[in-house]
Structure formats: structure tokens, C-alpha cells
Write a protein that holds these residues in place. Structure first.
Motif, mmCIF file in Angstrom:
data_model
loop_
_atom_site.group_PDB
_atom_site.id
_atom_site.type_symbol
_atom_site.label_atom_id
_atom_site.label_comp_id
_atom_site.label_asym_id
_atom_site.label_seq_id
_atom_site.Cartn_x
_atom_site.Cartn_y
_atom_site.Cartn_z
ATOM 1 N N ILE A 196 0.841 -1.327 -0.006
ATOM 2 C CA ILE A 196 0.153 -0.015 0.071
ATOM 3 C C ILE A 196 0.812 1.400 -0.012
ATOM 4 N N ILE A 220 -5.172 0.880 -6.005
ATOM 5 C CA ILE A 220 -4.833 -0.475 -5.235
ATOM 6 C C ILE A 220 -4.652 -1.486 -6.461
ATOM 7 N N CYS A 224 -1.026 -2.203 -6.026
ATOM 8 C CA CYS A 224 -0.766 -2.995 -4.880
ATOM 9 C C CYS A 224 -1.233 -4.628 -5.431
ATOM 10 N N ALA A 331 -7.230 -2.392 3.226
ATOM 11 C CA ALA A 331 -5.975 -1.471 3.156
ATOM 12 C C ALA A 331 -6.251 -0.659 4.418
#
Length: 397
Positions: A196, A220, A224, A331
Motif C-alpha cells: 500500500i 490498489i 498493490c 487496506a
């Protein structure tokens, strides 16, 4: 009853489905709905670690996701803000199977029917008080369609049960399992937290000298890969979706299965998701890196084999919203909190009592956990947004 306007019931259903698909497809409305949901979650979730008491993990996640999702959709007069209505909704849900089979529901599911009636009455009051006027464009448009076709207020309120079912039936369950797999695996948790950092788009000190970090959660999926892969693997591993397809022509499948035109083909997701010829020898194991694009030890799975949202024309229209919000909520939680089971170790709950109609099985029992602010982040103020401009401002519609 449908007003006699010359249109068929099929036209009405097509308009309803088309409206939902239009609003929940990628675009400005979906971005705004995601942003509103995340704002509400950021505010409520941020207080968790300061409540000096154990939490039931699933119940806690379900409460926060319920209020955030319904608040974003239904606006300031959201019926679920009443704890009685929130409780009634979850009292109604276990009775759906009894209602589907229709086996003396007034006797076998009377508590569930009574709970559903309370929710429907709350929505009738909501529409009577023009709560939909301050709601999302989806709710306002659906109300206009229903009134155009001659539905009375009581009928519109009852139909809103279906909207709530689509909105709430799996989001909390998927979030629970995602959080479980992250915290139960220290490597996955460390990888996810490190991941993150790529979504941090701003750092500064406030007047008190505290570090303020701004995270753009819309990044994300792009930046991520571990966190998003964990979310996808959660859906693959736990999904219980069964897709139904109409056979349009006589055909032979895989040179051995004759499918007759007009018959219904059932595709059980768990069978596809556990096929070792598709997912490898470890198909029955949870691998949080399975969906990472940059893996070199195996080819990427065929997209058609991932059936967590169904497939084809009947694919879940809420898949984009779920794929936005659930990883974003994960997250927010893993950045801010340490979570540990009171029992001392993470044990995966069984799912033998799960509802057979749901896309994901809920746990048979909850996990009591301690939630504490992370020491590594105790001097950090986190700000979570969905979409940040180059100047560092949250994007608006």
C-alpha cells in the motif's frame, strides 16, 4: 401491479436491469458511489482501535459495511441508521432459504417474515418522506421507473428488499475472509502493508508535527498487486456461486457431454475453482500471490475460470463496486490496526451452516479479536481518498 401502458412486464424488467447495469458500470456514478462508501468507512473504521473492548470480527465488519454501503446509496435518511432496521435485516436473511422453498413459511419462517415486514415498512416511510430525493441517482431513477409503471409506495418499498439483498448479501462476508487471510498469514500481512505504500500520494506535517499520509485507494488494483491478489484469491477460494446457462443449440461438450437445446446448464463455481488443471496442484490451498501479474512460475489463469461473480450476461452488476470497496477497506484496516484473536491463534471457521443461495459462505461462528492501533503508525494520521488529482485534491464529480 403494472400500469397498462402497452409495455410488457419484460420491458419493465429490461429497464430495471439496464438501469442497474448502467449505474454500476465503470464511470462517474460508480466512482462517486465508491468514494462516498469509502469516506463513511474511513470515518467509522478509524475509531475501532480506540474502543477498549474485544470485537466479534464478522459482526463488526458487517455493521460498518452495512451502514457505509446503505448510507452511500440511500442518503441521509437511510433506513438502516435505525439499529432496529439494521438488526431486522440480518434477522430476515437466514429465512431466505425457507422462503425460497415455500415450505409453510408463515410457520417455519415467521420471525424472518416479521423482520422483513419491519424493513419494508421502514422503506415505505422513507419514500413517503421523500428520502429518495437526497439519495443516489440510482435510487432516484429506480423510484421514477417504478412510479411510472404504476407501482404503489408499499410495493416499491418491498421491491427495495431486492436492492438491499444485492448490496449487502456478500460484501461483509468477502471482507471478513479477506481480513482473515491477511492477518492469519504474517507474510501476506507484511506484503499487503508494504504494497500500500505505493498508493501513498502525499505526505506532510500538520500543525502539531504529526505526519499526515494521504492514500489514494483507487490505485490498489494497479499498484498493490499482493493486496488485490489476496482479495481475488479470497473470492476464488471461498466462492460458492453456481451459474445457470440456457443451452441455445444441441451440442456435445468436451466430446462426451450431450447438451440438448432448451435445457439448463448449471456451472458450480467451487468445482471450477478447485480444478488443478486450471489452478495448479495447490488449487485447494490459499495462495495470496496466485493472481499476481508478475509471477513467472505459472501462467495466468484463464479469465473465464474465475467465476466469483458468475459469467456472461448474468454476471453480477455489483462486481465493480465490490472490487473497489473490499480491497480498499482491507487496506484501511491493515494500515491502521493490529488484530489478534483472543484465543491466541487464527483458526478458520467452518461454513457448514452457510446459506446455500449466497455467493460466499458466511462463517458458522464469529472470531473474537483484540483491535489495537499499530505502534508503527501511532504518530501517523491516515487520510483515505478515492481518486486524487495531480494537485493533491480529491477528485469531485
Amino acid at each position: 401491479m403494472l400500469k397498462e401502458k402497452g409495455e410488457s412486464e419484460q420491458n419493465y424488467r429490461d429497464i430495471n436491469v439496464g438501469t442497474i447495469q448502467k449505474f454500476l458500470a465503470p464511470g462517474p456514478f460508480l466512482a462517486g458511489l465508491t468514494r462516498s462508501t469509502i469516506q463513511k468507512l474511513s470515518t467509522s473504521i478509524g475509531l475501532l482501535g480506540f474502543q477498549k473492548k474485544p470485537h466479534n470480527l464478522f459482526a463488526c465488519i458487517r455493521h460498518h459495511t452495512t451502514l457505509a454501503a446503505t448510507g452511500a446509496v440511500y442518503g441521509p435518511q437511510n433506513p438502516f441508521l435505525d439499529p432496529v432496521i439494521e438488526t431486522s435485516w440480518w434477522d430476515f436473511m437466514p429465512g431466505i432459504v425457507k422462503l425460497l422453498f415455500g415450505f409453510f413459511p408463515s410457520i417455519m419462517a415467521w420471525r424472518n417474515l416479521r423482520a422483513r415486514a419491519r424493513v419494508a415498512a421502514a422503506f415505505k416511510e422513507y419514500f413517503a418522506n421523500n428520502g429518495h430525493v437526497e439519495a443516489s441517482s440510482l435510487v432516484k431513477t429506480m423510484f421514477e421507473v417504478n412510479t411510472t409503471y404504476g407501482f404503489e409506495l408499499a410495493e416499491i418499498a418491498k421491491m427495495e428488499i431486492a436492492t438491499c439483498l444485492a448490496l449487502l448479501s456478500t460484501s461483509a462476508i468477502a471482507t471478513f475472509w479477506t481480513i482473515f487471510h491477511l492477518y492469519a498469514n504474517p507474510i501476506a500481512l507484511a506484503d499487503g502493508r508494504h504494497d500500500i505504500l505505493a498508493a501513498i500520494v502525499g505526505e506532510k506535517r500538520n500543525a502539531d508535527g504529526k505526519l499526515v499520509r494521504t492514500v489514494d485507494l483507487s490505485l490498489i488494483k494497479e499498484k498493490c498487486p499482493v493486496l488485490y491478489s489476496t482479495f481475488q484469491e479470497t473470492l476464488r477460494y471461498h466462492s460458492s456461486v453456481i451459474s445457470a446457462k440456457l443451452v441455445l443449440e444441441d451440442m456435445v461438450l468436451a466430446d462426451q457431454h450431450y447438451l440438448k437445446k432448451g435445457s439448463t446448464l448449471m456451472i458450480p463455481g467451487p468445482v471450477v475453482h478447485s480444478d488443478t488443471s486450471i489452478w495448479g496442484a495447490n488449487a485447494n490451498q490459499f495462495d495470496h500471490k496466485r493472481f499476481m501479474r508478475n509471477r513467472v512460475d505459472t501462467s495466468a489463469p484463464n479469465a473465464s475460470a474465475f467465476r466469483a461473480f458468475g459469467g456472461g450476461a448474468t454476471m453480477c452488476p455489483g462486481r465493480y463496486l465490490s472490487s473497489n470497496v473490499i480491497p480498499a477497506l482491507a487496506a484501511m484496516i491493515i494500515l491502521q490496526f493490529d488484530i489478534a484473536p483472543i484465543s491466541g491463534r487464527w483458526v478458520m471457521p467452518t461454513t457448514t451452516k452457510a446459506d446455500i443461495w449466497n455467493a460466499l459462505p458466511k462463517p458458522d461462528y464469529d472470531i473474537k479479536v483484540a483491535v489495537t492501533p499499530r505502534k508503527e503508525a501511532e504518530n501517523v494520521e491516515w487520510k483515505f481518498h478515492w481518486g486524487i488529482s495531480e494537485e493533491g485534491h480529491e477528485l469531485s464529480l
